[in-house]
Design a protein around this motif. Structure first.
Motif, PDB file in Angstrom:
ATOM      1  N   ARG A   1      11.299  -9.951  -1.136  1.00 36.39           N
ATOM      2  CA  ARG A   1      10.575 -10.660  -0.501  1.00 36.39           C
ATOM      3  C   ARG A   1       9.329 -10.075   0.322  1.00 36.39           C
ATOM      4  NH1 ARG A   1      14.655 -15.346   1.931  1.00 36.39           N
ATOM      5  NH2 ARG A   1      14.999 -16.301  -0.044  1.00 36.39           N
ATOM      6  N   ALA A   2       9.623  -8.678   0.699  1.00 38.61           N
ATOM      7  CA  ALA A   2       8.713  -7.715   1.155  1.00 38.61           C
ATOM      8  C   ALA A   2       7.847  -7.393   0.278  1.00 38.61           C
ATOM      9  CB  ALA A   2       9.377  -6.408   1.852  1.00 38.61           C
ATOM     10  N   ALA A   3       8.290  -7.389  -1.175  1.00 38.65           N
ATOM     11  CA  ALA A   3       7.137  -6.936  -2.407  1.00 38.65           C
ATOM     12  C   ALA A   3       6.363  -8.076  -2.603  1.00 38.65           C
ATOM     13  CB  ALA A   3       8.179  -6.580  -3.302  1.00 38.65           C
ATOM     14  N   LEU A   4       6.717  -9.219  -2.575  1.00 34.98           N
ATOM     15  CA  LEU A   4       6.247 -10.482  -2.608  1.00 34.98           C
ATOM     16  C   LEU A   4       5.074 -10.530  -1.565  1.00 34.98           C
ATOM     17  CD1 LEU A   4       5.365 -13.104  -4.169  1.00 34.98           C
ATOM     18  CD2 LEU A   4       7.286 -14.106  -2.650  1.00 34.98           C
ATOM     19  N   ALA A   5       5.440 -10.265  -0.178  1.00 38.13           N
ATOM     20  CA  ALA A   5       4.237 -10.461   0.868  1.00 38.13           C
ATOM     21  C   ALA A   5       3.163  -9.457   0.589  1.00 38.13           C
ATOM     22  CB  ALA A   5       5.159 -10.274   1.803  1.00 38.13           C
ATOM     23  N   LEU A   6       3.604  -8.303   0.181  1.00 39.91           N
ATOM     24  CA  LEU A   6       2.483  -7.297   0.090  1.00 39.91           C
ATOM     25  C   LEU A   6       1.581  -7.577  -1.142  1.00 39.91           C
ATOM     26  CD1 LEU A   6       1.435  -4.461   0.731  1.00 39.91           C
ATOM     27  CD2 LEU A   6       3.214  -3.225  -1.066  1.00 39.91           C
ATOM     28  N   LEU A   7       2.126  -8.002  -2.163  1.00 47.11           N
ATOM     29  CA  LEU A   7       1.326  -8.496  -3.299  1.00 47.11           C
ATOM     30  C   LEU A   7       0.533  -9.411  -3.207  1.00 47.11           C
ATOM     31  CD1 LEU A   7       3.849  -7.620  -6.246  1.00 47.11           C
ATOM     32  CD2 LEU A   7       2.161  -6.275  -5.501  1.00 47.11           C
ATOM     33  N   GLU A   8       0.958 -10.437  -2.296  1.00 45.58           N
ATOM     34  CA  GLU A   8       0.121 -11.583  -1.976  1.00 45.58           C
ATOM     35  C   GLU A   8      -0.695 -11.194  -0.796  1.00 45.58           C
ATOM     36  OE1 GLU A   8       3.238 -15.399  -2.446  1.00 45.58           O
ATOM     37  OE2 GLU A   8       3.249 -14.460  -0.639  1.00 45.58           O
ATOM     38  N   ARG A   9      -0.639 -10.507  -0.137  1.00 42.79           N
ATOM     39  CA  ARG A   9      -1.826  -9.938   0.701  1.00 42.79           C
ATOM     40  C   ARG A   9      -2.602  -9.110   0.001  1.00 42.79           C
ATOM     41  NH1 ARG A   9       1.456  -8.121   4.025  1.00 42.79           N
ATOM     42  NH2 ARG A   9       1.345  -5.787   3.873  1.00 42.79           N
ATOM     43  N   LEU A  10      -2.368  -8.261  -0.893  1.00 44.53           N
ATOM     44  CA  LEU A  10      -3.274  -7.280  -1.537  1.00 44.53           C
ATOM     45  C   LEU A  10      -4.045  -8.202  -2.614  1.00 44.53           C
ATOM     46  CD1 LEU A  10      -1.321  -4.330  -2.444  1.00 44.53           C
ATOM     47  CD2 LEU A  10      -3.039  -4.426  -0.905  1.00 44.53           C
ATOM     48  N   GLY A  11      -3.503  -9.308  -3.347  1.00 45.58           N
ATOM     49  CA  GLY A  11      -4.186 -10.031  -4.405  1.00 45.58           C
ATOM     50  C   GLY A  11      -3.978  -9.233  -5.571  1.00 45.58           C
ATOM     51  N   PRO A  12      -4.319 -10.025  -6.601  1.00 49.89           N
ATOM     52  CA  PRO A  12      -3.945  -9.625  -8.093  1.00 49.89           C
ATOM     53  C   PRO A  12      -4.664  -8.031  -8.446  1.00 49.89           C
ATOM     54  CG  PRO A  12      -4.404 -11.754  -8.368  1.00 49.89           C
ATOM     55  CD  PRO A  12      -4.674 -11.468  -6.887  1.00 49.89           C
ATOM     56  N   ARG A  13      -6.125  -7.974  -7.979  1.00 50.33           N
ATOM     57  CA  ARG A  13      -6.826  -6.839  -8.352  1.00 50.33           C
ATOM     58  C   ARG A  13      -6.347  -5.715  -7.824  1.00 50.33           C
ATOM     59  NH1 ARG A  13     -12.920  -8.046  -8.628  1.00 50.33           N
ATOM     60  NH2 ARG A  13     -11.862  -9.739 -10.349  1.00 50.33           N
ATOM     61  N   ARG A  14      -6.050  -5.683  -6.412  1.00 46.14           N
ATOM     62  CA  ARG A  14      -5.849  -4.484  -5.540  1.00 46.14           C
ATOM     63  C   ARG A  14      -3.990  -4.324  -5.946  1.00 46.14           C
ATOM     64  NH1 ARG A  14      -7.370  -5.346   0.357  1.00 46.14           N
ATOM     65  NH2 ARG A  14      -6.777  -7.629   0.111  1.00 46.14           N
ATOM     66  N   SER A  15      -3.447  -5.168  -6.104  1.00 45.00           N
ATOM     67  CA  SER A  15      -1.908  -5.077  -6.676  1.00 45.00           C
ATOM     68  C   SER A  15      -1.975  -4.163  -7.922  1.00 45.00           C
ATOM     69  CB  SER A  15      -1.315  -6.554  -6.923  1.00 45.00           C
ATOM     70  OG  SER A  15      -1.193  -7.239  -5.778  1.00 45.00           O
ATOM     71  N   LEU A  16      -2.913  -4.447  -8.975  1.00 45.40           N
ATOM     72  CA  LEU A  16      -2.852  -3.734 -10.203  1.00 45.40           C
ATOM     73  C   LEU A  16      -3.412  -2.403  -9.869  1.00 45.40           C
ATOM     74  CD1 LEU A  16      -2.821  -3.594 -13.235  1.00 45.40           C
ATOM     75  CD2 LEU A  16      -5.452  -4.339 -13.380  1.00 45.40           C
ATOM     76  N   ALA A  17      -4.328  -2.216  -8.930  1.00 51.89           N
ATOM     77  CA  ALA A  17      -4.856  -0.936  -8.669  1.00 51.89           C
ATOM     78  C   ALA A  17      -3.791  -0.007  -7.975  1.00 51.89           C
ATOM     79  CB  ALA A  17      -5.890  -0.902  -7.732  1.00 51.89           C
ATOM     80  N   LEU A  18      -2.898  -0.823  -7.083  1.00 53.77           N
ATOM     81  CA  LEU A  18      -1.662  -0.221  -6.602  1.00 53.77           C
ATOM     82  C   LEU A  18      -0.624   0.354  -7.786  1.00 53.77           C
ATOM     83  CD1 LEU A  18       0.002   0.505  -4.094  1.00 53.77           C
ATOM     84  CD2 LEU A  18       1.059  -1.660  -4.115  1.00 53.77           C
ATOM     85  N   SER A  19      -0.300  -0.643  -8.543  1.00 50.42           N
ATOM     86  CA  SER A  19       0.564  -0.262  -9.610  1.00 50.42           C
ATOM     87  C   SER A  19       0.068   0.909 -10.459  1.00 50.42           C
ATOM     88  CB  SER A  19       0.801  -1.285 -10.733  1.00 50.42           C
ATOM     89  OG  SER A  19       1.295  -2.607  -9.696  1.00 50.42           O
ATOM     90  N   LEU A  20      -1.049   1.032 -10.978  1.00 50.41           N
ATOM     91  CA  LEU A  20      -1.580   1.871 -11.916  1.00 50.41           C
ATOM     92  C   LEU A  20      -1.872   3.055 -11.030  1.00 50.41           C
ATOM     93  CD1 LEU A  20      -4.236  -0.095 -14.112  1.00 50.41           C
ATOM     94  CD2 LEU A  20      -1.742   0.513 -14.702  1.00 50.41           C
ATOM     95  N   GLY A  21      -2.426   3.104  -9.709  1.00 47.11           N
ATOM     96  CA  GLY A  21      -2.456   4.194  -8.984  1.00 47.11           C
ATOM     97  C   GLY A  21      -1.205   5.129  -8.730  1.00 47.11           C
ATOM     98  N   LEU A  22      -0.171   4.483  -8.330  1.00 46.88           N
ATOM     99  CA  LEU A  22       0.996   5.048  -8.151  1.00 46.88           C
ATOM    100  C   LEU A  22       1.768   5.820  -9.201  1.00 46.88           C
ATOM    101  CD1 LEU A  22       2.759   2.785  -5.352  1.00 46.88           C
ATOM    102  CD2 LEU A  22       1.676   4.966  -4.900  1.00 46.88           C
ATOM    103  N   THR A  23       1.684   4.867 -10.303  1.00 42.88           N
ATOM    104  CA  THR A  23       2.235   5.441 -11.575  1.00 42.88           C
ATOM    105  C   THR A  23       1.361   6.514 -11.941  1.00 42.88           C
ATOM    106  OG1 THR A  23       2.917   2.939 -12.048  1.00 42.88           O
ATOM    107  CG2 THR A  23       2.807   4.842 -13.968  1.00 42.88           C
ATOM    108  N   GLY A  24       0.298   6.592 -12.159  1.00 47.28           N
ATOM    109  CA  GLY A  24      -0.834   7.522 -12.490  1.00 47.28           C
ATOM    110  C   GLY A  24      -0.661   8.961 -11.533  1.00 47.28           C
ATOM    111  N   LEU A  25      -0.422   8.610 -10.249  1.00 47.68           N
ATOM    112  CA  LEU A  25      -0.120   9.674  -9.253  1.00 47.68           C
ATOM    113  C   LEU A  25       1.464  10.625  -9.739  1.00 47.68           C
ATOM    114  CD1 LEU A  25      -1.239  11.157  -6.910  1.00 47.68           C
ATOM    115  CD2 LEU A  25       0.256   9.906  -5.341  1.00 47.68           C
TER     116      LEU A  25
END
Length: 849
Positions: A419-443
């Motif tokens: 539920r914490a993950a859901l809250a974070l992703l909803e707050r970020l929105g799809p575009r920034r959530s994707l940026a977080l996913s690709l950014g952390l994985t790429g890092l």
């Protein structure tokens, strides 16, 4: 299409059949053939050491077994009582190993002296010599110190220890050696069950209190027993704790008990499959499957998959039960059965992933892949058949949770993270959530790539992740470790020996007579040739003798060299003392031939000579600490480079199991990165195929390719995190940690596919992308947390093991599971919005920021 429920009669028949099959495989568990970690360890027959070993095996006149050592410690110095113990231990070793040849101060070690112009010989130690009235211990020690063939090898240079060496035939059984040695030293019978469940060391009886063991011939067998008993204990306790944790997760103690029961059954079947495949004649790369220490990795994989499959099956059942609490259990299971299709994908990816392990080139990892694949298929079959059948009889519903203290608080805790993950992703929105996913994985990938590139450019001893085996880490404080400490002290005899057969480069095939068949029939390296020793053989050539002795002396001068011995040590002593020769080396073939014949005749056990020389050449025994495979391989390579650079007139062939052992890490360093890279297209391809198939016949709601790529994100992230952890904590890459990443792939796919499927099915029911994410994470995400938590509980006990490699494995598995779970809940989930295919009437709409 609804599935017809299993009848109660069918459930009873299913359980009866499952019981019979389990009992059959349990009986097979009583005769599982075991093997050491380096026996036939390499799958690559073109390996240079494997080819050299094969060439040496064709020299049938050389016995090619390995020695084991009884190390007798005398911290106050060797006295008369110690000499009597050496003599008694020698006789006991002869009785204990009638198929071997014993070498000690009291057996086949000869004292040559010149008296009245003639050369006389007697054993360095015998009962008759000790009983003579004029025996002078100090003079005897001084004389022994002048014999290079025994001083520093059979007795320590400070006379603080002695060795009784037993040269074993080439086809010796490592576990059988340990069994005999343990019962002799402990003076009692020891059952296989005791070895399997709790025994991991040999504790000598009081009369053998100063005896320890040396050599990998016995160390490998003891390591197998010690590791298996340790893993059995900790995995059993871990499974019990996982059962208790599953009670809170499922809300039913009966369901939790069934989860652990079926995981245990998969253990029994996987292990019992080893003798069954041998009975059926199944061979893999020319050899049957054996049980090695790496069976712990099979157990680890089956715990991960077993908890996931069974818990998720019960979760699906419990969800149906919540809607129809009064329905018959078998009817509810019939409604759950169509949901099991996703299990096929998870198991298929896992089986195929483990099937790629042989690509690394090590037999032990091939066996892990085969046995894990069998266990996974058995678990998949159980989930669809035996699990519903047993549950129909034993029962167990989530309503039991009302009687479990703390159950409600537990459920709130496991729901907190998704539920914490859901809250974070909803707050970020799809575009920034994707940026977080690709950014952390790429890092994470960039950090792992930095480690890999650094190690590729750095010397072996400066790498952040050392690629090496340290098998002594499995035996800390044991009888073998005590022997190693004595033998590896400065100017010690060395714990292990590398064998090198030295022949003239121009020499053709050795001259041998007819060969006696091996004791058990067929072709065997134990064949005992009848020597035709003549003056014209290579061993009698004075020039060849001089070159071989010079080579031995150069090897002795190499860094990290411990005593380097050969029959030439004794030959040169006899030549110097012989009135007929009088020089350090024989001057003619006749002199060399007569001296070699004299040495053979003076051996109380003449076959021992076949371990030292034959008409084909001489064997060099290069002692080495053998603490890790990297240093051992460097020393062996230095010997071969020396032979090729400075002694082109000699043909040097390394042989024996120890040479195979030091090659394994080379294959891991080269094969494991390729194996990991192969896993990406494997996961991507199977996930894509599943998503295409599952959406057949109707418009695809999610892009199969994008969704499969999103499924790979948790694995890429988790594997990168493991690389960084290994570099940060100086954890080596060995055969155990090489398999841990395969477990990580399975966990990542396992966790991710269920979340992805919940998301897709929510879309199929008409929910929007945000609503589908809310269901997949907010309502169903707790299942992923429960799955990861149960596995972490099970493996956390490995951190308490006394064995360092087991501790490392436990740490890496915990890191993998945590990284995979977090990767699924945050990274993969953050990319799901971009996997949705827009409906036809919204094809021009963009994904909201």
């Amino acid at each position: 299409m609804k599935s017809a429920p299993m009848t109660r009669r069918g459930a009873w028949l299913c359980l009866a059949l499952a019981l019979l099959i389990t009992l059959f495989f349990f009986s097979l568990n009583l005769r599982v053939p075991s093997s050491g970690i380096v026996q036939d360890a390499l799958l690559d027959g073109s390996n240079r050491y494997a080819q050299w070993n094969a060439q040496a095996q064709k020299v049938g006149s050389i016995q090619q077994g390995e020695p084991l050592s009884f190390v007798l410690a005398y911290p106050k110095g060797l006295d008369l009582q110690g000499l009597r113990q050496i003599e008694a231990m020698t006789q006991a070793a002869r009785r204990l190993f009638p198929e071997g040849q014993v070498w000690s101060l009291a057996a086949n070690a000869v004292d040559y002296r010149v008296q009245d112009g003639a050369l006389h010989s007697q054993p360095w130690l015998s009962r008759q010599r000790l009983e003579t009235k004029d025996f002078d211990l100090a003079a005897w020690k001084q004389a022994v110190a002048g014999d290079a063939s025994v001083y520093g090898t059979l007795v320590g240079r400070q006379f603080d220890y002695a060795q009784v060496l037993v040269f074993l035939p080439a086809s010796y059984d490592e576990q059988g050696v340990v069994d005999r040695v343990a019962e002799f030293l402990e003076q009692r019978e020891i059952s296989q069950l005791e070895w399997l469940l709790w025994k991991g060391d040999i504790r000598p009886a009081p009369e053998h209190a100063n005896v320890s063991l040396g050599g990998w011939s016995v160390a490998r067998g003891l390591m197998h027993y010690a590791l298996i008993s340790d893993v059995m204990l900790y995995s059993t306790v871990g499974l019990v704790l996982a059962t208790l944790a599953a009670v809170f997760s499922l809300g039913s103690w009966r369901q939790a008990l069934q989860v652990s029961l079926w995981i245990f059954v998969s253990f029994v079947v996987a292990r019992g499959a080893i003798p069954l495949m041998a009975d059926l004649g199944l061979r893999f790369y020319g050899q049957p499957i054996y049980e090695r220490v790496y069976f712990l990795l099979v157990m680890s994989a089956l715990i991960v998959s077993g908890i996931s499959l069974n818990v998720r099956a019960f979760e699906a059942y419990n969800q149906q039960w919540q809607h129809e609490p009064g329905a018959a259990r078998l009817s509810l299971w019939a409604r759950v059965r169509p949901m099991h299709a996703k299990f096929n994908v998870v198991v298929a990816i896992a089986v195929l992933n483990f099937a790629t392990l042989p690509q690394i080139g090590i037999r032990g990892l091939l066996e892990v892949g085969v046995l894990t694949g069998i266990g996974l298929l058995v678990q998949r079959l159980i989930v669809s058949t035996a699990l519903p059948a047993l549950h129909a009889w034993l029962g167990g519903e989530p309503s039991e949770a009302r009687r479990i203290p703390g159950a409600a608080a537990y459920q709130r805790a496991v729901n907190a993270l998704p539920r914490a993950a859901l809250a974070l992703l909803e707050r970020l929105g799809p575009r920034r959530s994707l940026a977080l996913s690709l950014g952390l994985t790429g890092l994470a990938l960039a950090g792992a790539a930095t480690v890999v590139l650094h190690d590729m450019r750095s010397p072996v001893n400066a790498r952040w992740i050392a690629v090496q085996e340290r098998p002594i880490d499995y035996l800390p404080g044991t009888i073998v470790d005590r022997g190693r400490a004595l033998l590896n002290q400065p100017e010690g005899a060395g714990f292990a020996r590398l064998n090198f057969l030295v022949q003239p480069a121009r020499e053709g095939a050795p001259r041998t007579g007819p060969t006696r068949p091996a004791p058990h029939g067929g072709m065997s390296s134990r064949a005992e040739p009848v020597l035709l020793m003549t003056e014209q053989t290579a061993a009698s050539d004075p020039a060849f003798i001089a070159q071989t002795l010079a080579f031995q002396q150069r090897v002795q001068a190499l860094a990290d060299a411990y005593p380097v011995r050969s029959a030439l040590d004794k030959l040169s002593e006899i030549a110097a003392k012989s009135p007929d020769v009088g020089t350090p080396l024989p001057a003619s073939r006749q002199q060399a031939h007569e001296l070699l014949q004299l040495m053979r005749w003076d051996f109380a056990d003449s076959p021992l000579a076949d371990f030292f020389w034959s008409d084909a050449g001489y064997v060099l025994f290069a002692a080495h600490p053998a603490d890790n495979s990297r240093e051992l391989r460097a020393f062996a390579d230095a010997v071969m480079q020396l032979a090729q650079a400075e002694f082109p007139q000699l043909r040097v062939l390394p042989f024996g199991r120890l040479h195979t052992y030091h090659q394994t890490d080379e294959y891991i360093s080269q094969g494991k990165p390729l194996n990991v890279l192969l896993s990406f297209p494997l996961v991507l391809g199977l996930a894509w195929a599943w998503l295409v198939w599952s959406q057949r016949g109707r418009p695809a709601l999610i892009s199969p390719l994008r969704s499969a790529a999103a499924l790979c994100l948790p694995f890429a992230f988790a594997y990168s995190v493991v690389v960084l952890v290994m570099a940060a904590f100086s954890l080596p890459l060995d055969q155990a940690t090489a398999c841990a990443t395969a477990l990580g792939i399975n966990a990542a796919v396992d966790f991710g596919l269920y979340v992805l499927e919940d998301y897709r099915q929510a879309l199929a029911r008409g929910l929007t992308a945000p609503q589908a994410l809310r269901l997949a994470l907010g309502e169903r995400g707790a299942v992923t947390v429960i799955d990861a938590k149960l596995n972490i509980v099970c493996f956390s006990l490995l951190l308490l093991s006394s064995f360092v490699p087991i501790q490392r494995l436990g740490l890496l598995l915990i890191v993998l599971l945590l990284a995979c779970a977090l990767g699924v809940l945050f990274l993969m989930a953050g990319a799901l919005a971009y996997c949705v295919r827009p409906a036809p009437h919204t094809s021009n709409q963009k994904v909201p920021a």
